[in-house]
Design a protein around this motif. Sequence first.
Motif, PDB file in Angstrom:
ATOM      1  N   GLU A  21       0.842  -1.200   0.000  1.00 52.68           N
ATOM      2  CA  GLU A  21       0.000   0.000   0.000  1.00 52.68           C
ATOM      3  C   GLU A  21       0.874   1.247   0.000  1.00 52.68           C
ATOM      4  OE1 GLU A  21      -3.722   0.473   2.481  1.00 52.68           O
ATOM      5  OE2 GLU A  21      -2.396   1.879   3.526  1.00 52.68           O
ATOM      6  N   LEU A 117      -5.749   1.598  -5.242  1.00 54.90           N
ATOM      7  CA  LEU A 117      -6.982   0.886  -4.911  1.00 54.90           C
ATOM      8  C   LEU A 117      -6.746  -0.614  -4.858  1.00 54.90           C
ATOM      9  CD1 LEU A 117      -9.968   1.277  -4.290  1.00 54.90           C
ATOM     10  CD2 LEU A 117     -10.416   1.204  -6.749  1.00 54.90           C
ATOM     11  N   ALA A 120      -4.549  -1.297  -1.634  1.00 50.82           N
ATOM     12  CA  ALA A 120      -4.975  -0.710  -0.366  1.00 50.82           C
ATOM     13  C   ALA A 120      -5.289  -1.775   0.674  1.00 50.82           C
ATOM     14  CB  ALA A 120      -6.193   0.181  -0.584  1.00 50.82           C
ATOM     15  N   GLU A 122      -6.049  -0.530   3.898  1.00 58.45           N
ATOM     16  CA  GLU A 122      -6.883   0.206   4.849  1.00 58.45           C
ATOM     17  C   GLU A 122      -8.085   0.822   4.145  1.00 58.45           C
ATOM     18  OE1 GLU A 122      -4.595   3.108   6.950  1.00 58.45           O
ATOM     19  OE2 GLU A 122      -3.039   1.662   7.493  1.00 58.45           O
ATOM     20  N   GLN A 123      -9.199   0.870   4.837  1.00 56.20           N
ATOM     21  CA  GLN A 123     -10.429   1.471   4.314  1.00 56.20           C
ATOM     22  C   GLN A 123     -10.201   2.921   3.900  1.00 56.20           C
ATOM     23  OE1 GLN A 123     -13.505   0.056   3.874  1.00 56.20           O
ATOM     24  NE2 GLN A 123     -14.434   1.962   3.171  1.00 56.20           N
ATOM     25  N   ALA A 124      -9.505   3.689   4.723  1.00 54.50           N
ATOM     26  CA  ALA A 124      -9.282   5.105   4.426  1.00 54.50           C
ATOM     27  C   ALA A 124      -8.478   5.278   3.137  1.00 54.50           C
ATOM     28  CB  ALA A 124      -8.570   5.787   5.589  1.00 54.50           C
ATOM     29  N   THR A 125      -7.559   4.376   2.893  1.00 50.99           N
ATOM     30  CA  THR A 125      -6.764   4.439   1.669  1.00 50.99           C
ATOM     31  C   THR A 125      -7.634   4.119   0.463  1.00 50.99           C
ATOM     32  OG1 THR A 125      -4.792   3.808   2.904  1.00 50.99           O
ATOM     33  CG2 THR A 125      -4.691   3.595   0.516  1.00 50.99           C
ATOM     34  N   ARG A 126      -8.502   3.126   0.582  1.00 46.36           N
ATOM     35  CA  ARG A 126      -9.428   2.801  -0.514  1.00 46.36           C
ATOM     36  C   ARG A 126     -10.335   3.993  -0.813  1.00 46.36           C
ATOM     37  NH1 ARG A 126      -9.127  -2.115   2.056  1.00 46.36           N
ATOM     38  NH2 ARG A 126     -10.993  -1.784   3.308  1.00 46.36           N
ATOM     39  N   GLU A 127     -10.841   4.640   0.225  1.00 45.52           N
ATOM     40  CA  GLU A 127     -11.712   5.800   0.030  1.00 45.52           C
ATOM     41  C   GLU A 127     -10.966   6.942  -0.660  1.00 45.52           C
ATOM     42  OE1 GLU A 127     -13.187   6.577   3.958  1.00 45.52           O
ATOM     43  OE2 GLU A 127     -14.546   4.855   3.903  1.00 45.52           O
TER      44      GLU A 127
END
Length: 159
Positions: A21, A117, A120, A122-127
């Motif tokens: 990531e 994407l 990623a 972490e959720q925040a990174t995906r967002e």
Amino acid sequence: MADGTEGGAPASGATTPAGRETAALQDALAATRAAIWGYGVVGAAWPAEDRAVVAAAEEAHRDVRDTLLALLDARGVDPAPSAGGYTLPFPVLSPVDAAALAVTLEEGTSRSWTWVLDQAAEQATRELAVRELTAAELRAVTWRTAAGRTPVTSALPGL
């Protein structure tokens, strides 16, 4: 990357999900820096009375750069150094060329955000990746229109 080179390969040692990531975020940072540099060229060839759109795109990339720098800093990661300059993929001699370069820049950042994407953890990174991928595609639509390209949208930006 945004300058026409292929990104997406993780740095050596990036074998953990967090490492992959982070490597993808570094790639996005490099693409963003290339876009900032490239928009200077776009602005030079764009009509002076219409440069607000160029300035807005450059500012958006500067904001993303600052977000990525803060994110890497929070992870205790030194960001990869900036390049001193970039090779243009073609001569920029007219407003149409400038718009085509802007398309290239946005498609380059889209590729890097698609890689983020994919990597990623972490959720925040995906967002963040989805938000920036969407923003890059929206800017690319404007530039594809100005360059006279069709279709003006990409069904799968970044791929």
